[in-house]
Motif scaffolding. Structure first.
Motif, PDB file in Angstrom:
ATOM      1  N   UNK A  36      80.506  53.755  37.869  1.00 39.60           N
ATOM      2  CA  UNK A  36      81.335  52.752  37.195  1.00 39.60           C
ATOM      3  C   UNK A  36      81.309  53.051  35.701  1.00 39.60           C
ATOM      4  N   UNK A  37      82.172  53.953  35.314  1.00 45.54           N
ATOM      5  CA  UNK A  37      82.130  54.513  33.959  1.00 45.54           C
ATOM      6  C   UNK A  37      82.321  53.463  32.872  1.00 45.54           C
ATOM      7  N   UNK A  38      82.966  52.369  33.204  1.00 41.49           N
ATOM      8  CA  UNK A  38      83.233  51.354  32.174  1.00 41.49           C
ATOM      9  C   UNK A  38      81.955  50.836  31.517  1.00 41.49           C
ATOM     10  N   UNK A  39      80.857  50.923  32.251  1.00 44.05           N
ATOM     11  CA  UNK A  39      79.590  50.465  31.677  1.00 44.05           C
ATOM     12  C   UNK A  39      79.178  51.306  30.473  1.00 44.05           C
ATOM     13  N   UNK A  40      79.787  52.470  30.339  1.00 43.40           N
ATOM     14  CA  UNK A  40      79.444  53.359  29.225  1.00 43.40           C
ATOM     15  C   UNK A  40      80.323  53.121  28.001  1.00 43.40           C
ATOM     16  N   UNK A  41      81.291  52.258  28.174  1.00 44.83           N
ATOM     17  CA  UNK A  41      82.213  51.954  27.072  1.00 44.83           C
ATOM     18  C   UNK A  41      81.511  51.603  25.767  1.00 44.83           C
TER      19      UNK A  41
END
Lengths: 111, 111
Positions: A74-79
DNA sequence: CAATCATATATCCATATTGATATGTTTTGA
DNA sequence: TCAAAACATATCAATATGGATATATGATTG
């Protein structure tokens, strides 16, 4: 006070190299825990623990499939990390913007 | 094995919020230790310690000026973080690339 | 030279960690 | 139903931490 928990935020979770490796592996597609164990050359309990940390900061999702658990990124957590560090990018990047170069020259002539 | 040292690399150094605050402050220009103490509302020994960590990973430089020490940012030390996280950016970013959209549509029609 | 200012370092404490190992728990298959 | 497979969790050890506090160092000033 001790150091912040790795589950505190993405910054802390990602400070651990093995967890970045896990995320890198998941970037190519979902993986089962066993596949990650093979890929990382790390004991299964350790992989499970790292996955838990990543889960707690929302960087991965799990899906049950029989007796396997399939993890996905869930790449959005790296935003937040991207947002923060991107603010520094202009400080080291080479400038191709001609206007900016001209302004720099003008400043030099002033001083 | 215990957790990696905060001086291990930029990822670990930057996991601490106060150190990010320090870098943010330095992004606006050089600062003296005392100025950082005022700005962060943190005891001077703590600021000095955080600065030491940042120094060891190369994220800041020091310059002596009389009895003061002037710290400045060295943003290049953050490059590895940017390089890593930027590889994930396309996974959450909205796509404005028309070609990419067309290719996606073609894929869908194939399947 | 003594006193003070600006920093750095040392020590203490409580805590969270990573790897190793042992032990659950759930699902599958004979 | 029993055993094995696939994971998750618990515990132990060693260690690095961050804040608090006290103290040392180095430059400046009177």
């Amino acid at each position: 006070m001790a150091r912040a928990a790795t589950t505190e935020d993405a910054f802390n979770a990602v400070a651990e190299p093995r967890r970045r490796e896990i995320l890198d592996a998941l970037a190519a597609g979902e993986r089962t825990v066993g596949e990650l164990v093979d890929r990382l050359d790390l004991a299964q309990p350790h992989v499970s623990r790292h996955l838990r940390v990543l889960r707690e900061v929302g960087a991965v999702h799990v899906r049950d499939e029989g007796r396997q658990r399939i993890y996905s990124l869930n790449a959005e957590a790296l935003k937040p990390i991207y947002a923060w560090v991107a603010g520094y990018e202009h400080l080291w990047a080479e400038r191709f913007d001609l206007l900016e170069d001209v302004l720099d020259e003008m400043k030099q002539q002033d001083s």
